[in-house]
Design a protein around this motif. Structure first.
Motif, PDB file in Angstrom:
ATOM      1  N   GLU A 109      10.912   9.287  -7.800  1.00 16.82           N
ATOM      2  CA  GLU A 109      10.132   9.948  -6.847  1.00 16.82           C
ATOM      3  C   GLU A 109       8.764  10.387  -7.458  1.00 16.82           C
ATOM      4  N   VAL A 110       8.723  11.006  -8.574  1.00 19.74           N
ATOM      5  CA  VAL A 110       7.533  11.298  -9.043  1.00 19.74           C
ATOM      6  C   VAL A 110       6.561  10.230  -9.291  1.00 19.74           C
ATOM      7  N   ALA A 111       7.292   8.950  -9.786  1.00 22.36           N
ATOM      8  CA  ALA A 111       6.354   7.698  -9.940  1.00 22.36           C
ATOM      9  C   ALA A 111       5.993   7.145  -8.744  1.00 22.36           C
ATOM     10  N   TYR A 112       6.640   6.845  -7.660  1.00 17.10           N
ATOM     11  CA  TYR A 112       6.592   6.057  -6.498  1.00 17.10           C
ATOM     12  C   TYR A 112       6.449   6.816  -5.475  1.00 17.10           C
ATOM     13  N   ARG A 113       6.537   8.232  -5.314  1.00 20.34           N
ATOM     14  CA  ARG A 113       6.313   9.114  -3.912  1.00 20.34           C
ATOM     15  C   ARG A 113       5.122   8.808  -3.168  1.00 20.34           C
ATOM     16  N   SER A 114       4.087   8.889  -4.010  1.00 20.65           N
ATOM     17  CA  SER A 114       2.407   8.713  -3.093  1.00 20.65           C
ATOM     18  C   SER A 114       2.367   7.340  -2.467  1.00 20.65           C
ATOM     19  N   THR A 115       2.905   6.313  -3.436  1.00 22.22           N
ATOM     20  CA  THR A 115       2.870   5.114  -2.874  1.00 22.22           C
ATOM     21  C   THR A 115       3.552   4.680  -1.630  1.00 22.22           C
ATOM     22  N   ILE A 116       4.929   5.211  -1.809  1.00 22.17           N
ATOM     23  CA  ILE A 116       5.688   5.152  -0.631  1.00 22.17           C
ATOM     24  C   ILE A 116       5.344   5.772   0.571  1.00 22.17           C
ATOM     25  N   HIS A 117       4.490   6.830   0.354  1.00 24.14           N
ATOM     26  CA  HIS A 117       3.939   7.718   1.464  1.00 24.14           C
ATOM     27  C   HIS A 117       2.749   7.015   1.971  1.00 24.14           C
ATOM     28  N   GLU A 118       2.245   6.377   1.266  1.00 23.91           N
ATOM     29  CA  GLU A 118       0.958   5.591   1.741  1.00 23.91           C
ATOM     30  C   GLU A 118       1.289   4.570   2.590  1.00 23.91           C
ATOM     31  N   LEU A 119       2.455   3.657   2.134  1.00 23.48           N
ATOM     32  CA  LEU A 119       2.883   2.515   3.033  1.00 23.48           C
ATOM     33  C   LEU A 119       3.478   2.841   4.194  1.00 23.48           C
ATOM     34  N   THR A 120       4.254   3.865   4.194  1.00 25.10           N
ATOM     35  CA  THR A 120       4.944   4.399   5.404  1.00 25.10           C
ATOM     36  C   THR A 120       3.935   4.814   6.614  1.00 25.10           C
ATOM     37  N   ASP A 121       2.995   5.562   6.095  1.00 26.14           N
ATOM     38  CA  ASP A 121       2.106   6.086   6.806  1.00 26.14           C
ATOM     39  C   ASP A 121       1.208   5.046   7.427  1.00 26.14           C
ATOM     40  N   ASN A 237      17.061  -5.471  -5.720  1.00 31.70           N
ATOM     41  CA  ASN A 237      17.257  -4.238  -6.453  1.00 31.70           C
ATOM     42  C   ASN A 237      15.925  -4.417  -7.468  1.00 31.70           C
ATOM     43  N   ILE A 238      14.916  -3.404  -6.918  1.00 31.45           N
ATOM     44  CA  ILE A 238      13.618  -3.434  -7.586  1.00 31.45           C
ATOM     45  C   ILE A 238      13.610  -2.276  -8.996  1.00 31.45           C
ATOM     46  N   TYR A 239      14.747  -1.312  -8.699  1.00 29.50           N
ATOM     47  CA  TYR A 239      14.807  -0.340  -9.508  1.00 29.50           C
ATOM     48  C   TYR A 239      15.199  -0.898 -11.015  1.00 29.50           C
ATOM     49  N   GLN A 240      16.007  -2.001 -10.936  1.00 28.58           N
ATOM     50  CA  GLN A 240      16.497  -2.785 -12.088  1.00 28.58           C
ATOM     51  C   GLN A 240      15.371  -3.985 -12.623  1.00 28.58           C
ATOM     52  N   ASP A 241      14.454  -3.874 -11.812  1.00 26.16           N
ATOM     53  CA  ASP A 241      13.289  -4.701 -12.173  1.00 26.16           C
ATOM     54  C   ASP A 241      12.383  -4.093 -13.269  1.00 26.16           C
ATOM     55  N   ARG A 242      12.462  -4.162 -14.488  1.00 23.55           N
ATOM     56  CA  ARG A 242      11.502  -3.392 -15.297  1.00 23.55           C
ATOM     57  C   ARG A 242       9.904  -3.710 -15.247  1.00 23.55           C
ATOM     58  N   THR A 243       9.707  -4.974 -14.463  1.00 21.29           N
ATOM     59  CA  THR A 243       8.416  -5.145 -14.345  1.00 21.29           C
ATOM     60  C   THR A 243       7.541  -4.318 -13.337  1.00 21.29           C
ATOM     61  N   MET A 244       8.742  -3.825 -12.490  1.00 18.42           N
ATOM     62  CA  MET A 244       8.097  -3.186 -11.219  1.00 18.42           C
ATOM     63  C   MET A 244       7.356  -1.861 -11.225  1.00 18.42           C
ATOM     64  N   THR A 245       6.230  -1.597 -10.741  1.00 16.80           N
ATOM     65  CA  THR A 245       5.242  -0.543 -10.826  1.00 16.80           C
ATOM     66  C   THR A 245       5.015  -0.255  -9.444  1.00 16.80           C
ATOM     67  N   PRO A 246       4.743   0.889  -9.278  1.00 17.88           N
ATOM     68  CA  PRO A 246       3.962   1.321  -8.026  1.00 17.88           C
ATOM     69  C   PRO A 246       2.994   0.424  -7.544  1.00 17.88           C
ATOM     70  N   ALA A 247       2.214   0.121  -8.195  1.00 14.82           N
ATOM     71  CA  ALA A 247       0.936  -1.062  -7.748  1.00 14.82           C
ATOM     72  C   ALA A 247       1.504  -2.332  -7.271  1.00 14.82           C
ATOM     73  N   LYS A 248       2.601  -2.866  -7.961  1.00  9.77           N
ATOM     74  CA  LYS A 248       3.201  -4.027  -7.765  1.00  9.77           C
ATOM     75  C   LYS A 248       4.035  -3.893  -6.481  1.00  9.77           C
ATOM     76  N   LEU A 249       4.702  -2.488  -6.265  1.00 11.44           N
ATOM     77  CA  LEU A 249       5.210  -2.635  -4.876  1.00 11.44           C
ATOM     78  C   LEU A 249       4.299  -2.616  -3.841  1.00 11.44           C
ATOM     79  N   LYS A 250       3.130  -1.889  -3.980  1.00  9.35           N
ATOM     80  CA  LYS A 250       2.283  -1.681  -3.191  1.00  9.35           C
ATOM     81  C   LYS A 250       1.743  -3.130  -2.584  1.00  9.35           C
ATOM     82  N   LYS A 251       1.297  -3.774  -3.618  1.00 10.35           N
ATOM     83  CA  LYS A 251       0.892  -5.193  -3.250  1.00 10.35           C
ATOM     84  C   LYS A 251       1.843  -5.971  -2.650  1.00 10.35           C
TER      85      LYS A 251
END
Length: 258
Positions: A109-121, A237-251
């Motif tokens: 949550e701490v790492a991805y919250r702001s990105t998730i909120h931005e994308l859902t909004d 499953n992106i949580y198991q993907d060690r290359t995943m970041t908030p920026a990558k999720l956003k893109k």
């Protein structure tokens, strides 16, 4: 006194002493039987009480497990076990299985919250939240279940996302079952504008959605997931993907949205 008389009296005293010893022995055996019977009676009563208590516990467990399954308003998905956040028209769907007592869930949550909120909004991402109670099972307590019920109550009030974030912001240590206290959950609701209402309080203290939370956790257990959080982006499953970041999720989500 003649020798004969003395012998007669001595013999009589000996017989009397022997008879007294016999009476003492009989009395001792009688008392032993009484005490033994009393002990057996107490043990038997204790056994009966133990059986009654055990059966009462089973009945309590069964009644709790068989409580009504009341889904929060707006719940979707299979068996209505997902709390949706975001627009239905979003091209991407993030499925999140989480436990409010889970430290790894808070880290996500701490790492991805702001990105998730931005994308859902922005209408580009829909999130389906599924609530689990595995920490209760692993560590003992009821905090996961109580917090999940309270979050479902917040969904009924239209304030799931805000309360969801407050719970993680105030998450106690994993071994601390603070969320088992309904009073604490209501206290935290005061941090969300308009949530702390009589209806919300009744929902929390009455465990309105306990049965639904149990069913959600059962679905998690049967899902073959390795733990919480489990985070799936369109099934992957992106949580198991060690290359995943908030920026990558956003893109990834923005690319899918075109």
């Amino acid at each position: 006194m003649s020798e004969k008389n003395r012998e007669g009296k001595s013999t009589a005293r000996e017989r009397l002493a022997v008879e007294r010893e016999k009476q003492k022995g009989a009395e001792k055996r009688r008392r032993g039987l009484i005490v033994g019977s009393a002990v057996i009676g107490v043990l038997a009563l204790a056994a009966v009480i133990g059986v009654v208590a055990a059966n009462a516990g089973k009945e309590d467990d069964d009644s709790e497990a068989s409580g009504p399954v009341v889904a929060p308003s707006g719940a979707q998905g299979k068996d209505g076990l997902a709390i949706p956040v975001g627009k239905e028209s979003a091209r991407s769907t993030l499925t999140v299985w989480e436990d409010f007592r889970c430290p790894a869930c808070k880290n996500f949550e701490v790492a991805y919250r702001s990105t998730i909120h931005e994308l859902t909004d922005a209408g580009q991402l829909k999130v389906d939240y599924h609530l689990a109670t595995i920490i209760d099972g692993n560590m003992g307590g009821t905090g996961s279940r109580r917090a999940a019920n309270a979050a479902a109550c917040a969904q009924g009030a239209g304030r799931f996302t805000q309360y969801h974030d407050v719970l993680y912001d105030n998450q106690p240590p994993e071994t601390d079952d603070t969320f088992a206290d309904n009073g604490k959950l209501i206290e935290l609701a005061a941090k969300v504008d308009g949530l702390d209402t009589p209806a919300f309080r009744r929902c929390v203290t009455g465990g309105t959605h306990d049965g639904w939370v149990d069913k959600s956790n059962e679905a998690f257990q049967k899902g073959g997931f390795s733990g919480t959080p489990t985070v799936l982006l369109d099934g992957k499953n992106i949580y198991q993907d060690r290359t995943m970041t908030p920026a990558k999720l956003k893109k990834t989500v923005q690319d899918a949205a075109g």
